[in-house]
Design a protein around this motif. Structure first.
Motif, PDB file in Angstrom:
ATOM      1  N   ILE A 148       0.833  -1.201   0.000  1.00 27.28           N
ATOM      2  CA  ILE A 148       0.000   0.000   0.000  1.00 27.28           C
ATOM      3  C   ILE A 148       0.873   1.259   0.000  1.00 27.28           C
ATOM      4  N   GLY A 149       2.106   1.108   0.441  1.00 27.27           N
ATOM      5  CA  GLY A 149       3.029   2.229   0.441  1.00 27.27           C
ATOM      6  C   GLY A 149       3.438   2.676  -0.951  1.00 27.27           C
ATOM      7  N   GLN A 150       3.085   1.894  -1.981  1.00 31.39           N
ATOM      8  CA  GLN A 150       3.412   2.254  -3.359  1.00 31.39           C
ATOM      9  C   GLN A 150       2.388   3.203  -3.971  1.00 31.39           C
ATOM     10  N   LEU A 151       1.281   3.439  -3.269  1.00 28.53           N
ATOM     11  CA  LEU A 151       0.219   4.306  -3.797  1.00 28.53           C
ATOM     12  C   LEU A 151       0.574   5.766  -3.545  1.00 28.53           C
ATOM     13  N   LYS A 152       1.609   6.240  -4.193  1.00 33.02           N
ATOM     14  CA  LYS A 152       2.164   7.563  -3.917  1.00 33.02           C
ATOM     15  C   LYS A 152       1.203   8.698  -4.248  1.00 33.02           C
ATOM     16  N   ALA A 153       0.219   8.459  -5.134  1.00 34.35           N
ATOM     17  CA  ALA A 153      -0.736   9.506  -5.506  1.00 34.35           C
ATOM     18  C   ALA A 153      -1.942   9.551  -4.573  1.00 34.35           C
ATOM     19  N   LEU A 154      -2.015   8.620  -3.614  1.00 35.55           N
ATOM     20  CA  LEU A 154      -3.188   8.490  -2.756  1.00 35.55           C
ATOM     21  C   LEU A 154      -3.376   9.723  -1.872  1.00 35.55           C
ATOM     22  N   GLU A 155      -4.590  10.283  -1.927  1.00 35.30           N
ATOM     23  CA  GLU A 155      -4.920  11.460  -1.125  1.00 35.30           C
ATOM     24  C   GLU A 155      -5.896  11.132  -0.002  1.00 35.30           C
ATOM     25  N   SER A 156      -6.696  10.084  -0.196  1.00 30.45           N
ATOM     26  CA  SER A 156      -7.706   9.721   0.798  1.00 30.45           C
ATOM     27  C   SER A 156      -7.718   8.207   0.981  1.00 30.45           C
ATOM     28  N   LEU A 157      -7.593   7.748   2.239  1.00 30.73           N
ATOM     29  CA  LEU A 157      -7.584   6.319   2.551  1.00 30.73           C
ATOM     30  C   LEU A 157      -8.485   6.061   3.747  1.00 30.73           C
ATOM     31  N   ASP A 158      -9.429   5.136   3.582  1.00 33.13           N
ATOM     32  CA  ASP A 158     -10.342   4.784   4.676  1.00 33.13           C
ATOM     33  C   ASP A 158     -10.466   3.265   4.751  1.00 33.13           C
ATOM     34  N   SER A 173       4.404   5.404   5.579  1.00 30.46           N
ATOM     35  CA  SER A 173       5.018   6.715   5.778  1.00 30.46           C
ATOM     36  C   SER A 173       5.489   7.324   4.471  1.00 30.46           C
ATOM     37  N   ALA A 174       5.491   6.514   3.397  1.00 34.84           N
ATOM     38  CA  ALA A 174       5.890   7.015   2.078  1.00 34.84           C
ATOM     39  C   ALA A 174       4.736   7.685   1.341  1.00 34.84           C
ATOM     40  N   LEU A 175       3.529   7.645   1.911  1.00 32.24           N
ATOM     41  CA  LEU A 175       2.359   8.246   1.250  1.00 32.24           C
ATOM     42  C   LEU A 175       2.358   9.751   1.497  1.00 32.24           C
ATOM     43  N   THR A 176       3.151  10.469   0.757  1.00 32.73           N
ATOM     44  CA  THR A 176       3.361  11.893   0.999  1.00 32.73           C
ATOM     45  C   THR A 176       2.211  12.765   0.510  1.00 32.73           C
ATOM     46  N   SER A 177       1.288  12.216  -0.298  1.00 32.09           N
ATOM     47  CA  SER A 177       0.141  12.999  -0.784  1.00 32.09           C
ATOM     48  C   SER A 177      -1.097  12.812   0.077  1.00 32.09           C
ATOM     49  N   LEU A 178      -1.005  11.946   1.071  1.00 28.75           N
ATOM     50  CA  LEU A 178      -2.167  11.585   1.883  1.00 28.75           C
ATOM     51  C   LEU A 178      -2.617  12.764   2.747  1.00 28.75           C
ATOM     52  N   ASN A 196       6.808  11.824   7.492  1.00 29.59           N
ATOM     53  CA  ASN A 196       6.019  12.483   6.449  1.00 29.59           C
ATOM     54  C   ASN A 196       4.577  12.722   6.870  1.00 29.59           C
ATOM     55  N   GLN A 197       3.623  12.481   5.962  1.00 24.83           N
ATOM     56  CA  GLN A 197       2.223  12.841   6.197  1.00 24.83           C
ATOM     57  C   GLN A 197       1.584  12.080   7.348  1.00 24.83           C
ATOM     58  N   ILE A 198       2.036  10.864   7.580  1.00 25.66           N
ATOM     59  CA  ILE A 198       1.384  10.037   8.596  1.00 25.66           C
ATOM     60  C   ILE A 198       1.527  10.638   9.993  1.00 25.66           C
ATOM     61  N   GLU A 199       2.508  11.526  10.170  1.00 27.95           N
ATOM     62  CA  GLU A 199       2.692  12.183  11.465  1.00 27.95           C
ATOM     63  C   GLU A 199       1.716  13.339  11.675  1.00 27.95           C
ATOM     64  N   THR A 200       1.008  13.756  10.620  1.00 32.69           N
ATOM     65  CA  THR A 200       0.114  14.911  10.734  1.00 32.69           C
ATOM     66  C   THR A 200      -1.272  14.537  11.237  1.00 32.69           C
ATOM     67  N   PHE A 201      -1.591  13.244  11.326  1.00 38.55           N
ATOM     68  CA  PHE A 201      -2.933  12.826  11.725  1.00 38.55           C
ATOM     69  C   PHE A 201      -3.039  12.724  13.245  1.00 38.55           C
ATOM     70  N   ASN A 202      -4.227  13.052  13.757  1.00 38.74           N
ATOM     71  CA  ASN A 202      -4.430  13.005  15.202  1.00 38.74           C
ATOM     72  C   ASN A 202      -4.880  11.619  15.648  1.00 38.74           C
ATOM     73  N   ALA A 203      -5.084  11.464  16.941  1.00 38.73           N
ATOM     74  CA  ALA A 203      -5.369  10.153  17.526  1.00 38.73           C
ATOM     75  C   ALA A 203      -6.698   9.564  17.068  1.00 38.73           C
ATOM     76  N   SER A 204      -7.620  10.400  16.590  1.00 42.39           N
ATOM     77  CA  SER A 204      -8.953   9.902  16.235  1.00 42.39           C
ATOM     78  C   SER A 204      -8.915   8.903  15.080  1.00 42.39           C
ATOM     79  N   VAL A 205      -7.925   8.997  14.207  1.00 42.82           N
ATOM     80  CA  VAL A 205      -7.873   8.080  13.061  1.00 42.82           C
ATOM     81  C   VAL A 205      -7.450   6.679  13.481  1.00 42.82           C
ATOM     82  N   TYR A 206      -6.992   6.527  14.736  1.00 47.27           N
ATOM     83  CA  TYR A 206      -6.545   5.218  15.221  1.00 47.27           C
ATOM     84  C   TYR A 206      -7.450   4.662  16.322  1.00 47.27           C
TER      85      TYR A 206
END
Length: 299
Positions: A148-158, A173-178, A196-206
């Motif tokens: 899933i880390g190869q989906l570099k263009a991914l902006e939304s994942l649920d 952590s390679a999903l820089t467009s997320l 990268n982007q994965i550090e910008t999400f808050n606790a609610s997503v987990y």
């Protein structure tokens, strides 16, 4: 049959398995089968959707289904050309957004709110052009594929509200467009990856994953805690060893002096003479200073 670039069947009418023949639609770049009753596993052939596996060459003409019989078969449709002046509502990035002219660039896969089981195909990373990917509210199990880390263009994942287990792959952590992610209410465990982007999400997503640990959650990972405890224990053991060494050294020195004085009479006499002289000096000094202090105070 016209070239199928968009297939949208949010109708609550369809059930059965998702047909693997969908992968034969070489131009299919927008697949929305949400809010139905599809069951079974996600067909592995879905990773062969070539229009979702290329970064360029988006379709200029999009079609969508406007009619179709209820049931497991998705072969016989009627299609209508979507005018770019027509706005199509798409649930992405956690909100309902309308697309018109931009829809031709929207590479989207939504299988949410069905009864799908089994695992996410391990080769899902082949769909490198995906911008929106939604598998929420199913009964999926197994681990999140490393690919899933190869989906570099991914902006939304649920992937929320499933039974996914194991660790969150560090490749995410390679999903820089997320810009939107939701992994809540699964059985995920281990340390949340950083970078990268994965550090910008808050606790609610987990939330709802009691086995997860590390930032942005408030509890640290057991491995980190034990590591810290180990370091603390090592520090305490070092202090104890140092104190013990000092005590042993002091006792040994006293024992050596005692033995020397026991067997050497001249040393024993010299020691007591030294102690007497030292005592006299200290006594005289104390008496003299006390007398001077009394004189100054007028006592």
């Amino acid at each position: 049959m016209p070239i199928l670039a968009l297939l949208r069947l949010r109708s609550n009418r369809f059930y059965g398995h998702i047909p693997s023949e969908l992968a034969m639609s070489k131009e299919l770049q927008f697949l929305d089968l949400a809010y139905n009753k599809f069951s079974g596993s996600i067909p592995h052939s879905i990773v062969n959707l070539s229009a979702m596996a290329r970064n360029s060459g988006y379709s200029e003409i999009l079609y969508r289904s406007i009619a179709g019989p209820p049931g497991p078969q998705l072969y016989n449709y009627m299609y209508a050309i979507i005018s770019f002046r027509e706005s199509v509502s798409v649930l992405t990035k956690g909100q309902q957004l309308g697309f018109s002219s931009q829809l031709s660039y929207m590479v989207f896969l939504d299988l949410s709110c069905n009864n799908l089981t089994g695992e996410i195909p391990q080769d899902i990373g082949a769909l490198i052009a995906l911008k929106g990917f939604n598998l929420s509210w199913n009964q999926l199990s197994g681990e999140i594929p490393v690919s899933i880390g190869q989906l570099k263009a991914l902006e939304s994942l649920d992937l929320s509200h499933n039974g996914l287990s194991g660790e969150i792959p560090s490749s995410m952590s390679a999903l820089t467009s997320l810009s939107s992610m939701n992994l809540s209410y699964n059985d995920l465990s281990g340390k949340i990856p950083a970078g990268n982007q994965i550090e910008t999400f808050n606790a609610s997503v987990y939330m709802g994953n009691i086995g997860l640990c590390g930032p942005p959650l408030t509890w640290s990972c057991p491995g980190n805690s034990s590591s810290q405890d180990t370091h603390g224990n090592h520090h305490d053991l070092g202090d104890i060893s140092l104190n013990l060494a000092v005590i042993i050294g002091f006792v040994l020195n006293l024992w050596v002096v005692f033995c020397l004085m026991l067997f050497k009479k001249s040393w024993r006499v010299a020691y007591f003479v030294f102690v007497d002289e030292l005592y006299d000096k200290i006594y005289v000094t104390v008496v003299v200073r006390f007398a001077i202090w009394k004189r100054k105070c007028g006592i």
